[in-house]
Design a protein around this motif. Structure first.
Motif, mmCIF file in Angstrom:
data_model
loop_
_atom_site.group_PDB
_atom_site.id
_atom_site.type_symbol
_atom_site.label_atom_id
_atom_site.label_comp_id
_atom_site.label_asym_id
_atom_site.label_seq_id
_atom_site.Cartn_x
_atom_site.Cartn_y
_atom_site.Cartn_z
ATOM 1 N N VAL A 339 -7.570 -10.495 -1.733
ATOM 2 C CA VAL A 339 -6.427 -11.404 -1.859
ATOM 3 C C VAL A 339 -5.840 -11.311 -3.265
ATOM 4 O O VAL A 339 -4.609 -11.298 -3.447
ATOM 5 N N LEU A 342 -3.809 -8.102 -3.500
ATOM 6 C CA LEU A 342 -2.564 -8.204 -2.740
ATOM 7 C C LEU A 342 -1.543 -9.075 -3.469
ATOM 8 O O LEU A 342 -0.345 -8.755 -3.519
ATOM 9 N N VAL A 349 0.378 -13.583 0.937
ATOM 10 C CA VAL A 349 -0.889 -13.374 1.638
ATOM 11 C C VAL A 349 -1.296 -14.601 2.443
ATOM 12 O O VAL A 349 -1.211 -15.732 1.961
#
Length: 424
Positions: A339, A342, A349
């Protein structure tokens, strides 16, 4: 001592052999659940029925009073977790507290066994002293003290207890023999004619050998995974599917290559190499492997960008918060660095997991999937539920990064599906 995902099945196993077992834990809600015969966590094979049976038979009860439990015991087995801090140094706070509580109730003639994975020398150099200081008794003379590492995997603890030899090493020969006698009385073993010493209890030369064995077998796995993750990067560069290569290599008995994966999580593999490095900081292979595995989530996001394009403002759903499939546990899960990577790439996300409600994900600091249509998907955990997913379940998805090779390619027609080491 410790009714977690390893300790509780152990207690049930011991009680199932006809012994009277007290499970001690500092969490009142765990103790209450056990005393009603209800598992406090899901998906441990056979735990629910075996727990209910042993509690109903009066062979297993739970308490928060560790000292009182130790005072009434012939054997004390400690399965309290040891974690590491950000620098990889072990934090003994929980185990020290558990040891002190046991010491306060320790009686002459008791066996104390540590099953928590420890740095080499910890039982003799740290816990023997704490037990002696808190009890006024002498280790080896007044009570037996051993290390006997757990070698099981959550979800299949009972099967693994039968499958693998039980390693026991004491602070002296008498302790080792006492520990071996105990474990022969509380465990069952399947025959293993392939083992040089057969299956059952293996007496090692001392506590240090048993501590070393546990660290070595787990660190081996981390190094093996790091190696195959390096191979995956090369396979992507040269356009070769690594799965074919691994199958070919493992067709003879001298190669045992693992499979690449988007992250290495859980209480064991990411942690125990750090415990080894605490003892042996010059172990360059171990350190390099650990660092290599920590880089895989960011590498996976780079693969996603290569397949999709810039991720700024792109809705990306991460499938799986757990560190591995079928387990409701996020300890050192790859979802957290994934996460983070990203977000660093600019993606919007959301995280989804069949074992966690959205509010539970939020409590873990993870952004729950809000139902917004995703343009890209990343499989982080190999939950069995993901095997049957397909493009029809995610209208509008352009790219799927399957970090565990759990999805069926035939179900993703029209979507670009990529895997680690898939050759691009």
């Amino acid at each position: 001592m410790g009714l977690g995902k390893i300790g509780l099945p152990l207690a049930v196993q011991f009680a199932g052999k006809g012994h009277l077992v007290t499970g001690a834990d500092i969490a009142p809600e765990t103790v209450a659940a056990v005393n009603t015969g209800r598992p406090p966590f899901p998906r441990e094979a056979h735990l629910a029925e075996r727990l209910a049976e042993t509690v109903a038979a009066g062979r297993l009860r739970a308490t928060t009073d560790t000292t009182a439990a130790a005072a009434g015991a012939d054997a004390v087995v400690i399965v309290v977790p040891l974690v590491t801090d950000a620098a990889g140094h072990p934090d003994f706070a929980l185990l020290d507290a558990a040891t002190d509580a046991v010491a306060a109730g320790l009686r002459p003639g008791t066996l104390v066994s540590y099953e928590t994975t420890l740095p080499v020398g910890t039982v003799r150099g740290r816990f023997a002293r704490r037990l002696e200081a808190g009890s006024g008794l002498a280790a080896g003379r007044d009570f037996a003290l051993v290390f006997s590492p757990e070698r099981v995997r959550t979800g299949r603890v009972f099967a693994d207890l039968r499958r693998y030899p039980k390693l026991v090493g004491g602070i002296d020969g008498a302790s080792t023999r006492r520990g071996a006698e105990f474990y022969r009385a509380v465990l069952d073993f399947d025959p293993r004619p392939d083992l040089p010493r057969g299956n059952g209890v293996w007496e090692l030369s001392g506590a240090e050998a048993a501590e070393f064995a546990k660290l070595a077998e787990t660190t081996y796995r981390d190094v093996n995974i790091a190696l195959v993750n390096q191979f995956a990067r090369y396979a992507d560069r040269v356009g070769v599917d690594l799965a074919e290569v691994v199958d070919a290599c493992n067709s003879q008995p001298y190669s045992h290559l693992h499979r690449p994966g988007i992250a290495v999580g859980g209480h064991c593999i990411p942690v125990y190499p750090r415990l080894y490095l605490w003892n042996d900081p010059g172990a360059t292979v171990v350190r390099a492997a650990r660092e290599a595995n920590e880089l895989v989530p960011a590498y996976a996001v780079g693969l996603l960008e290569g397949a999709y394009g810039p991720l700024t403002g792109v809705p990306v759903t991460v499938l799986g918060a757990s560190y591995r499939g079928g387990v409701r546990e996020t300890a050192y899960s790859g979802v957290f660095p994934l996460v983070e990577a990203l977000r660093a790439a600019g993606a919007e996300v959301g995280v989804s997991d069949p074992l966690y409600a959205p509010e539970e994900l939020a409590a873990l600091g993870l952004p729950p999937d809000q139902g917004k249509p995703a343009a890209a998907l990343v499989v982080q955990a190999d939950h069995p539920e993901y095997r049957d997913l397909g493009a029809v379940d995610f209208p509008g998805v352009r790219v799927l990064l399957d970090g565990r090779r759990v999805t069926d390619p035939a179900r993703w027609e029209g979507v670009r599906r990529i895997v680690l080491g898939g050759g691009g």
